[in-house]
Scaffold this motif. Structure first.
Motif, PDB file in Angstrom:
ATOM      1  N   VAL A  91       0.854  -1.126   0.024  1.00 44.89           N
ATOM      2  CA  VAL A  91       0.041   0.113   0.013  1.00 44.89           C
ATOM      3  C   VAL A  91       0.943   1.270   0.073  1.00 44.89           C
ATOM      4  O   VAL A  91       1.828   1.252   0.856  1.00 44.89           O
TER       5      VAL A  91
ATOM      6  N   GLU B 234      -2.749  -0.502  -4.034  1.00 49.72           N
ATOM      7  CA  GLU B 234      -3.748   0.241  -3.094  1.00 49.72           C
ATOM      8  C   GLU B 234      -3.052   1.658  -2.920  1.00 49.72           C
ATOM      9  O   GLU B 234      -2.040   1.531  -2.498  1.00 49.72           O
TER      10      GLU B 234
ATOM     11  N   THR C  76      -7.413  -0.081  -5.902  1.00 50.71           N
ATOM     12  CA  THR C  76      -8.391   0.510  -4.713  1.00 50.71           C
ATOM     13  C   THR C  76      -7.578   1.875  -4.395  1.00 50.71           C
ATOM     14  O   THR C  76      -6.293   1.884  -4.292  1.00 50.71           O
TER      15      THR C  76
ATOM     16  N   LYS D 222      -8.551   4.712  -1.539  1.00 51.87           N
ATOM     17  CA  LYS D 222      -9.115   4.996  -0.325  1.00 51.87           C
ATOM     18  C   LYS D 222      -8.965   6.479  -0.111  1.00 51.87           C
ATOM     19  O   LYS D 222      -7.650   6.896   0.395  1.00 51.87           O
TER      20      LYS D 222
END
Length: 456
Positions: free
Chosen positions: A161, A208, A234, A236
């Motif tokens: 990430v 991510e 992804t 966020k």
């Protein structure tokens, strides 16, 4: 390992369990096992210097890399000391009780081991003290406990990430990044600047991205190579609302990714809303996460019916169902419930202005202004207006080729009218990029601010 484990048990799991020695990198360079062993060694030095379970220890943030801060923080968690995350010495005055300092304890002579208190923390022991972002200029300390962060650690690692714009000292940084990634064995690569994101994505195969709205705007403005943007699956968005305009831009920039808006607040800990962003849907926070309840309260303190705007209140307890006697925390945000039980965000209570033409939301005005020519950065604040109504002022950072005339032209016509403008070198912001409204008001009411000519 139990999902109600203390952070100390989580550290032990990652250090001493062969199948759990995965990656939890802080600066894109060091695997978790050396990092945690450094933390345990430092913890033992603190223990020998007399630091006890429950003692408060200042963890300094300013000018230090994530890894260095993480070692101090995790050393406290290992022995049950309470890490007080500070970026300003003055914050220590807001903490209830004395706070020790790492450098002083580490240089002390070693006392006997018999006076150091309980060896390991319990779930109900305090874990850390994190300060709210201080959007109003008045930071508030929030105390969290080991039981506030239940984990289901995976046995193996492998995911990666990259995150940008999230300081360590925020709840999102220390809990949502460090502890969450440590629990699942993820590699956590910290980009100090949006320009570093593509390199980290390629170097570690990150799929991510965790980013604040402010950092996401900067990242999109700088642009991403197609190889990096297509790798991300992804995104966020945390530490602020995701507008429809920004969500659409993110969908265009990351064609293979799902874009999630994650809402929370320091005082709420793990109480959050998560929603999958969709085009044309700008104000939906979503439904509460497991163990979290939400309600809308009117001006008289009563629970408002669906469709009625009021303050969003949230209550969270680790695990679900929640026990009786639930306590409710006001978020300071305005919103309403729809018939499907979803919470819609209207805006911050202190960021809603009342103009002769009706109510307006400062963040929406900023969104429109940021797209104007010659505007590199901007923020809007309420100032005194005529007839008891609010007025609007804007601080702007000009882009290339801009001057004061361009600033006037940029704010004209966006609606509602902005009456004062001040050109500044940088917008005062919290560590996660939110404008500090109290400081904006001081800038806009100073003599250096200029009245905007009335439109004909």
């Amino acid at each position: 390992m139990s999902e109600t484990a203390t952070v100390a048990q989580l550290i032990a799991h990652r250090v001493f369990t062969p199948a759990g020695g995965g990656l939890a990198d802080i600066d894109g360079a060091t695997a978790v096992r050396p990092l945690l062993l450094d933390a345990v060694r430092r913890a033992e030095r603190l223990r020998r210097a007399g630091v006890r379970t429950g003692d408060r220890m200042a963890v300094t943030l300013a000018g230090r890399p994530w890894r260095s801060i993480a070692v101090d923080y995790l050393a406290c968690a290992w022995i049950g000391a309470v890490a007080v995350l500070i970026n300003d010495e003055r914050l220590l005055r807001l903490v209830d009780g004395p706070v020790g300092r790492f450098d002083e304890h580490l240089t002390r002579s070693r006392p006997s081991r018999g006076a150091t208190g309980r060896a390991r923390p319990a779930p109900d022991d305090p874990l850390d003290i994190v300060f709210s972002s201080g959007t109003t200029g008045v930071p508030k300390p929030a105390v969290f406990h080991h039981r506030d962060w239940p984990f289901r650690p995976s046995g193996t690692a492998g995911s990666a990430v990259v995150h940008c714009g999230i300081p360590f000292g925020t709840s999102t940084g220390v809990h949502g990044i460090l502890l969450r990634h440590l629990a699942v064995g993820a590699l956590s690569a910290a980009a100090k600047d949006p320009a570093q994101v593509p390199d980290l994505v390629e170097r570690f195969g990150c799929r991510e991205l965790v980013v604040t709205p402010y950092a996401l705007r900067k990242l999109l403005a700088a642009g991403l190579p197609p190889a990096a943007s297509s790798r991300i699956t992804t995104v966020k968005v945390v530490a602020g609302p995701l507008s429809e305009q920004l969500a659409s831009a993110a969908m265009d920039a990351f064609p293979a990714a799902r874009i999630f808006s994650i809402y929370g607040a320091t005082e709420l800990g793990a109480a959050i809303f998560t929603r999958l962003a969709k085009r044309g849907e700008s104000d939906v926070l979503g439904v509460p996460s497991p163990g979290t309840k939400a309600r809308i309260v009117d001006d008289h303190g009563g629970v408002a019916p669906p469709g009625t705007v009021g303050e969003i209140q949230v209550s969270h307890h680790a695990g679900d169902p929640a026990p009786a006697g639930r306590s409710w925390i006001g978020t300071g945000d305005l919103g309403y419930l729809d018939e499907r039980g979803r919470v819609h965000l209207v805006g911050r209570a202190k960021e809603i202005v009342f103009l002769p033409g009706g109510r307006a939301v400062l963040t929406e005005i900023e969104e429109r202004l940021s797209g104007r020519p010659y505007i590199k950065d901007c923020a809007v604040a309420a100032i005194d207006g005529a007839g008891g109504w609010d007025g609007l002022g804007a601080c702007v950072v000009l882009g290339d080729g801009g001057g004061e005339p361009e600033a006037f032209a940029a704010v004209a016509g966006i609606g509602p009218p902005i009456s004062r403008v001040r050109v500044v070198s940088a917008i005062p912001r919290t560590p996660v990029g939110k404008p500090i409204r109290a400081e904006l008001w001081r800038l806009l009411t100073a003599p250096e601010a200029v009245e905007v000519p009335a439109r004909g």
